[in-house]
Design a protein around this motif. Structure first.
Motif, PDB file in Angstrom:
ATOM      1  N   GLU A 221       0.831  -1.208   0.000  1.00 52.90           N
ATOM      2  CA  GLU A 221       0.000   0.000   0.000  1.00 52.90           C
ATOM      3  C   GLU A 221       0.866   1.258   0.000  1.00 52.90           C
ATOM      4  O   GLU A 221       0.549   2.246  -0.684  1.00 52.90           O
ATOM      5  CB  GLU A 221      -0.939  -0.029   1.199  1.00 52.90           C
ATOM      6  N   LEU A 222       1.957   1.234   0.754  1.00 52.89           N
ATOM      7  CA  LEU A 222       2.880   2.372   0.731  1.00 52.89           C
ATOM      8  C   LEU A 222       3.486   2.536  -0.659  1.00 52.89           C
ATOM      9  O   LEU A 222       3.678   3.661  -1.127  1.00 52.89           O
ATOM     10  CB  LEU A 222       3.994   2.168   1.764  1.00 52.89           C
ATOM     11  N   GLU A 223       3.786   1.420  -1.303  1.00 52.89           N
ATOM     12  CA  GLU A 223       4.334   1.468  -2.658  1.00 52.89           C
ATOM     13  C   GLU A 223       3.353   2.135  -3.608  1.00 52.89           C
ATOM     14  O   GLU A 223       3.744   2.960  -4.444  1.00 52.89           O
ATOM     15  CB  GLU A 223       4.641   0.050  -3.132  1.00 52.89           C
ATOM     16  N   ARG A 224       2.075   1.817  -3.487  1.00 54.56           N
ATOM     17  CA  ARG A 224       1.050   2.429  -4.330  1.00 54.56           C
ATOM     18  C   ARG A 224       0.935   3.932  -4.044  1.00 54.56           C
ATOM     19  O   ARG A 224       0.714   4.743  -4.960  1.00 54.56           O
ATOM     20  CB  ARG A 224      -0.290   1.739  -4.100  1.00 54.56           C
ATOM     21  N   TYR A 225       1.083   4.309  -2.790  1.00 50.17           N
ATOM     22  CA  TYR A 225       1.040   5.730  -2.422  1.00 50.17           C
ATOM     23  C   TYR A 225       2.210   6.476  -3.054  1.00 50.17           C
ATOM     24  O   TYR A 225       2.052   7.579  -3.595  1.00 50.17           O
ATOM     25  CB  TYR A 225       1.065   5.855  -0.904  1.00 50.17           C
ATOM     26  N   ILE A 226       3.380   5.881  -2.998  1.00 43.73           N
ATOM     27  CA  ILE A 226       4.562   6.495  -3.596  1.00 43.73           C
ATOM     28  C   ILE A 226       4.384   6.639  -5.105  1.00 43.73           C
ATOM     29  O   ILE A 226       4.745   7.673  -5.688  1.00 43.73           O
ATOM     30  CB  ILE A 226       5.823   5.658  -3.283  1.00 43.73           C
ATOM     31  N   GLU A 227       3.813   5.623  -5.732  1.00 45.27           N
ATOM     32  CA  GLU A 227       3.584   5.676  -7.178  1.00 45.27           C
ATOM     33  C   GLU A 227       2.670   6.838  -7.539  1.00 45.27           C
ATOM     34  O   GLU A 227       2.902   7.540  -8.532  1.00 45.27           O
ATOM     35  CB  GLU A 227       2.978   4.351  -7.655  1.00 45.27           C
ATOM     36  N   PHE A 228       1.613   7.044  -6.725  1.00 43.95           N
ATOM     37  CA  PHE A 228       0.739   8.185  -7.008  1.00 43.95           C
ATOM     38  C   PHE A 228       1.482   9.501  -6.803  1.00 43.95           C
ATOM     39  O   PHE A 228       1.388  10.418  -7.624  1.00 43.95           O
ATOM     40  CB  PHE A 228      -0.501   8.167  -6.111  1.00 43.95           C
ATOM     41  N   ALA A 229       2.228   9.615  -5.704  1.00 40.69           N
ATOM     42  CA  ALA A 229       2.948  10.858  -5.407  1.00 40.69           C
ATOM     43  C   ALA A 229       3.949  11.199  -6.507  1.00 40.69           C
ATOM     44  O   ALA A 229       4.192  12.378  -6.782  1.00 40.69           O
ATOM     45  CB  ALA A 229       3.658  10.746  -4.060  1.00 40.69           C
ATOM     46  N   LYS A 230       4.520  10.186  -7.160  1.00 37.92           N
ATOM     47  CA  LYS A 230       5.517  10.407  -8.197  1.00 37.92           C
ATOM     48  C   LYS A 230       4.913  10.477  -9.596  1.00 37.92           C
ATOM     49  O   LYS A 230       5.631  10.768 -10.560  1.00 37.92           O
ATOM     50  CB  LYS A 230       6.574   9.286  -8.151  1.00 37.92           C
ATOM     51  N   SER A 231       3.610  10.211  -9.721  1.00 48.08           N
ATOM     52  CA  SER A 231       2.957  10.296 -11.026  1.00 48.08           C
ATOM     53  C   SER A 231       2.870  11.752 -11.466  1.00 48.08           C
ATOM     54  O   SER A 231       2.975  12.665 -10.625  1.00 48.08           O
ATOM     55  CB  SER A 231       1.553   9.691 -10.950  1.00 48.08           C
ATOM     56  N   PRO A 232       2.679  12.022 -12.753  1.00 49.96           N
ATOM     57  CA  PRO A 232       2.577  13.422 -13.196  1.00 49.96           C
ATOM     58  C   PRO A 232       1.501  14.213 -12.464  1.00 49.96           C
ATOM     59  O   PRO A 232       1.759  15.309 -11.962  1.00 49.96           O
ATOM     60  CB  PRO A 232       2.262  13.280 -14.692  1.00 49.96           C
ATOM     61  N   GLY A 234       0.005  13.389  -9.601  1.00 46.83           N
ATOM     62  CA  GLY A 234       0.331  13.415  -8.174  1.00 46.83           C
ATOM     63  C   GLY A 234       1.421  14.422  -7.857  1.00 46.83           C
ATOM     64  O   GLY A 234       1.361  15.118  -6.848  1.00 46.83           O
ATOM     65  N   GLY A 235       2.409  14.498  -8.737  1.00 50.16           N
ATOM     66  CA  GLY A 235       3.480  15.475  -8.535  1.00 50.16           C
ATOM     67  C   GLY A 235       2.973  16.898  -8.623  1.00 50.16           C
ATOM     68  O   GLY A 235       3.370  17.763  -7.829  1.00 50.16           O
ATOM     69  N   ARG A 236       2.081  17.137  -9.589  1.00 49.39           N
ATOM     70  CA  ARG A 236       1.523  18.487  -9.705  1.00 49.39           C
ATOM     71  C   ARG A 236       0.625  18.815  -8.519  1.00 49.39           C
ATOM     72  O   ARG A 236       0.584  19.971  -8.070  1.00 49.39           O
ATOM     73  CB  ARG A 236       0.767  18.619 -11.028  1.00 49.39           C
ATOM     74  N   TYR A 237      -0.097  17.819  -8.014  1.00 49.97           N
ATOM     75  CA  TYR A 237      -0.925  18.027  -6.823  1.00 49.97           C
ATOM     76  C   TYR A 237      -0.046  18.379  -5.622  1.00 49.97           C
ATOM     77  O   TYR A 237      -0.335  19.320  -4.873  1.00 49.97           O
ATOM     78  CB  TYR A 237      -1.746  16.777  -6.537  1.00 49.97           C
ATOM     79  N   GLN A 238       1.045  17.623  -5.439  1.00 51.52           N
ATOM     80  CA  GLN A 238       1.960  17.912  -4.334  1.00 51.52           C
ATOM     81  C   GLN A 238       2.536  19.320  -4.464  1.00 51.52           C
ATOM     82  O   GLN A 238       2.574  20.082  -3.499  1.00 51.52           O
ATOM     83  CB  GLN A 238       3.098  16.877  -4.313  1.00 51.52           C
ATOM     84  N   ALA A 239       2.984  19.655  -5.676  1.00 51.26           N
ATOM     85  CA  ALA A 239       3.593  20.971  -5.896  1.00 51.26           C
ATOM     86  C   ALA A 239       2.586  22.084  -5.655  1.00 51.26           C
ATOM     87  O   ALA A 239       2.912  23.113  -5.039  1.00 51.26           O
ATOM     88  CB  ALA A 239       4.149  21.054  -7.319  1.00 51.26           C
ATOM     89  N   ALA A 240       1.353  21.889  -6.133  1.00 49.34           N
ATOM     90  CA  ALA A 240       0.324  22.917  -5.951  1.00 49.34           C
ATOM     91  C   ALA A 240      -0.019  23.102  -4.490  1.00 49.34           C
ATOM     92  O   ALA A 240      -0.198  24.232  -4.012  1.00 49.34           O
ATOM     93  CB  ALA A 240      -0.933  22.538  -6.745  1.00 49.34           C
TER      94      ALA A 240
END
Length: 266
Positions: A221-232, A234-240
């Motif tokens: 589950e943590l792996e899936r979370y990391i995959e979302f955070a590193k997705s395009p 997900g990355g834009r969501y984090q940055a925003a």
């Protein structure tokens, strides 16, 4: 000339459609589903504590003004963050993020984050953090380290600390008679010199949060979370989100100082 404009429009129009601005309803849902809505209450409390710490060094009349500033802005951070998210994310990115947040795992992660974001929970985490971190397997620690990098925990925390402190000092230096502290430029210079240390401290605090909040999540589950955070998306969501929080807190600090200036002029 008209053909040139027609050609330009032919290229621009599809881009504009892809980058459509999210609606207020989408942003509101994003803030609630992500947990930002409730977490901002805790951030506001921490911000108010910072104002109180400065007010404690002033006379009683100025301390009263600081209390007034705190009391008049309970929803300021939410409104500011919402505005920033609306201008920083496309409607498509918001929908992609909402799909993740509405998934079973997304909902569980948000619930865990909210449960562990209260001041009381934070104190409990600090109490047994060394033992929790020491007990991690190398594989589990590696997952947390990857998540820390994916969300840029250390750099983000350091940047927000520097901007907010500089903003508070700038406002108070202009507004409060008898303020004897360093000015905003001095604060920024001092903190920038310590940015690596600040980033390390903030990353350690975030690791403490991850270890406590995500203990019930499996490695997969943590792996899936990391995959979302590193997705395009997900990355834009984090940055925003990072940009929105940074600007909102900086604006809140500057607004606090401006309010004090106006009160002093009355």
């Amino acid at each position: 000339m008209s053909r040139i404009f027609a050609l330009i429009l032919a290229f621009v129009t599809p881009v504009a459609a892809v980058a459509a601005e999210p609606t207020p309803t989408q942003i509101d849902e994003l803030m609630h589903k992500s947990g930002l809505w409730n977490q901002l209450s805790e951030i506001q409390s921490a911000f108010d504590q910072g104002l109180s710490d400065v007010g404690g060094r002033m006379d009683k009349s100025n301390a009263k003004m600081i209390a007034d500033v705190q009391a008049c802005a309970p929803d300021r951070l939410r409104s500011s963050v919402a505005r920033q998210l609306k201008t920083s994310m496309s409607a498509e990115d918001v929908e992609t993020t909402l799909t993740w947040l509405n998934s079973d795992l997304g909902k569980r992660i948000t619930a865990l984050e909210e449960q562990n974001s209260t001041s009381a929970a934070f104190r409990e985490r600090l109490a047994d953090a060394p033992e929790r971190i020491k007990a991690l397997t190398p594989e589990r620690r590696a997952l947390y380290d990857r998540l820390l990098k994916a969300v840029h925990a250390g750099d983000v925390g350091a940047a927000i600390l520097i901007n907010v402190n500089a903003g508070i000092v700038r406002g108070f230096g202009a507004a409060i008679p008898g303020y004897m502290g360093p000015d905003a430029d001095d604060i920024r210079k001092q903190m920038e010199a310590q940015r690596p240390q600040l980033a390390a401290v903030m990353e350690q605090q975030q690791l403490t949060f991850f270890v406590a909040a995500y203990a019930s999540l499996s490695d997969e589950e943590l792996e899936r979370y990391i995959e979302f955070a590193k997705s395009p998306a997900g990355g834009r969501y984090q940055a925003a989100t990072i940009t929105a929080l940074d600007r909102a807190l900086t604006d809140a600090a500057n607004e606090a100082g401006s309010t004090l200036v106006r009160k002093n002029q009355v």
